[in-house]
Every structure is written in structure tokens, then in C-alpha cells.
Design a protein around this motif. Structure first.
Motif, PDB file in Angstrom:
ATOM      1  N   LEU A 106       0.904  -1.323  -0.558  1.00 18.02           N
ATOM      2  CA  LEU A 106      -0.122   0.001  -0.209  1.00 18.02           C
ATOM      3  C   LEU A 106       0.888   1.497   0.066  1.00 18.02           C
ATOM      4  CD1 LEU A 106      -2.946  -0.582   2.607  1.00 18.02           C
ATOM      5  CD2 LEU A 106      -2.991  -0.478   0.329  1.00 18.02           C
ATOM      6  N   GLU A 107       1.595   1.489   0.946  1.00 17.83           N
ATOM      7  CA  GLU A 107       2.564   2.013   0.816  1.00 17.83           C
ATOM      8  C   GLU A 107       3.557   2.492  -0.348  1.00 17.83           C
ATOM      9  OE1 GLU A 107       3.480   4.506   3.691  1.00 17.83           O
ATOM     10  OE2 GLU A 107       1.928   4.285   4.210  1.00 17.83           O
ATOM     11  N   LYS A 108       3.872   2.316  -0.994  1.00 15.21           N
ATOM     12  CA  LYS A 108       5.108   1.756  -2.736  1.00 15.21           C
ATOM     13  C   LYS A 108       3.730   2.035  -3.291  1.00 15.21           C
ATOM     14  CE  LYS A 108       8.432   1.368  -0.617  1.00 15.21           C
ATOM     15  NZ  LYS A 108       9.433   2.596  -0.238  1.00 15.21           N
ATOM     16  N   GLY A 109       2.801   1.679  -3.100  1.00 15.01           N
ATOM     17  CA  GLY A 109       1.394   1.586  -4.154  1.00 15.01           C
ATOM     18  C   GLY A 109       1.526   1.126  -5.570  1.00 15.01           C
ATOM     19  N   GLN A 110       1.915  -0.572  -4.841  1.00 16.89           N
ATOM     20  CA  GLN A 110       2.304  -1.598  -5.505  1.00 16.89           C
ATOM     21  C   GLN A 110       1.196  -2.780  -5.654  1.00 16.89           C
ATOM     22  OE1 GLN A 110       5.775  -3.327  -4.038  1.00 16.89           O
ATOM     23  NE2 GLN A 110       7.222  -2.033  -5.509  1.00 16.89           N
ATOM     24  N   ARG A 142      -6.155   6.408  -3.957  1.00 20.12           N
ATOM     25  CA  ARG A 142      -5.423   4.869  -4.783  1.00 20.12           C
ATOM     26  C   ARG A 142      -6.637   4.117  -4.960  1.00 20.12           C
ATOM     27  NH1 ARG A 142       0.155   4.048  -2.022  1.00 20.12           N
ATOM     28  NH2 ARG A 142       1.173   5.376  -3.101  1.00 20.12           N
ATOM     29  N   GLN A 199      -4.019   8.219   4.955  1.00 21.31           N
ATOM     30  CA  GLN A 199      -3.720   8.868   4.191  1.00 21.31           C
ATOM     31  C   GLN A 199      -5.087  10.278   4.287  1.00 21.31           C
ATOM     32  OE1 GLN A 199      -1.608   8.430   1.798  1.00 21.31           O
ATOM     33  NE2 GLN A 199      -0.820   7.221   2.516  1.00 21.31           N
TER      34      GLN A 199
END
Length: 85
Positions: A34-38, A75, A65
Motif C-alpha cells: 500500500l505504501e509503495k503503491g504496488q 488509490r 491517508q
């Protein structure tokens, strides 16, 4: 119901039960993605509490967020599970 905070990747997650170690590892991997947007493909055996380990940190991350980055990028989060019968 009484909730307590645990920290997963430095984000407070309110839980109503103490997570198992396997759930904490799952939560950390999820939070990392989640933090890396992966994208993340996470597996765990039947009966290990995947729903708990998915929903609580995801909702906590979304709240974090919203509270800390108002108007920031949004996201899309898709959670999918499969149960074998």
C-alpha cells in the motif's frame, strides 16, 4: 467492543483481538505494498485469519491517508479472496 492499537509500518491499526504472528507478517507485507503503491499477491493457509489481516490494516491505511494527506492521490484497492471447498 474494546479496541487496542497496534502499529503496522508505523500506522496505528485498531484491532479487537491480538493478531497471530502470521497475521502480523501478512499485515506488514500488505502495508508495504500500500505504501509503495504496488500490487501484492499474498497467500495464507485456510484458517489463518486472512479477512482480519486484510481489512483492518487496509482501512487503517486509508484513514491515515485521508487524515494526513487531504486532497492527495487516491488509490484503488481491490481485495479478492478464494475459498476452497
Amino acid at each position: 467492543m474494546i479496541y487496542t492499537d497496534i502499529r503496522v509500518s508505523n500506522i496505528p491499526v485498531q484491532v479487537h483481538i491480538k493478531p497471530y504472528n502470521v497475521q502480523l507478517v501478512f499485515m506488514c507485507n500488505l502495508m508495504f505494498a500500500l505504501e509503495k503503491g504496488q500490487n501484492a499477491l499474498l497467500e495464507s493457509p485456510t484458517g489463518t485469519g486472512k479477512t482480519f489481516a486484510l481489512l483492518y490494516p487496509t482501512l487503517a491505511w486509508l484513514k491515515h491517508q485521508r487524515d494526513n494527506y487531504p486532497g492527495g492521490p487516491h488509490r484503488q484497492i481491490i481485495l479478492a479472496t478464494r475459498t476452497h471447498s
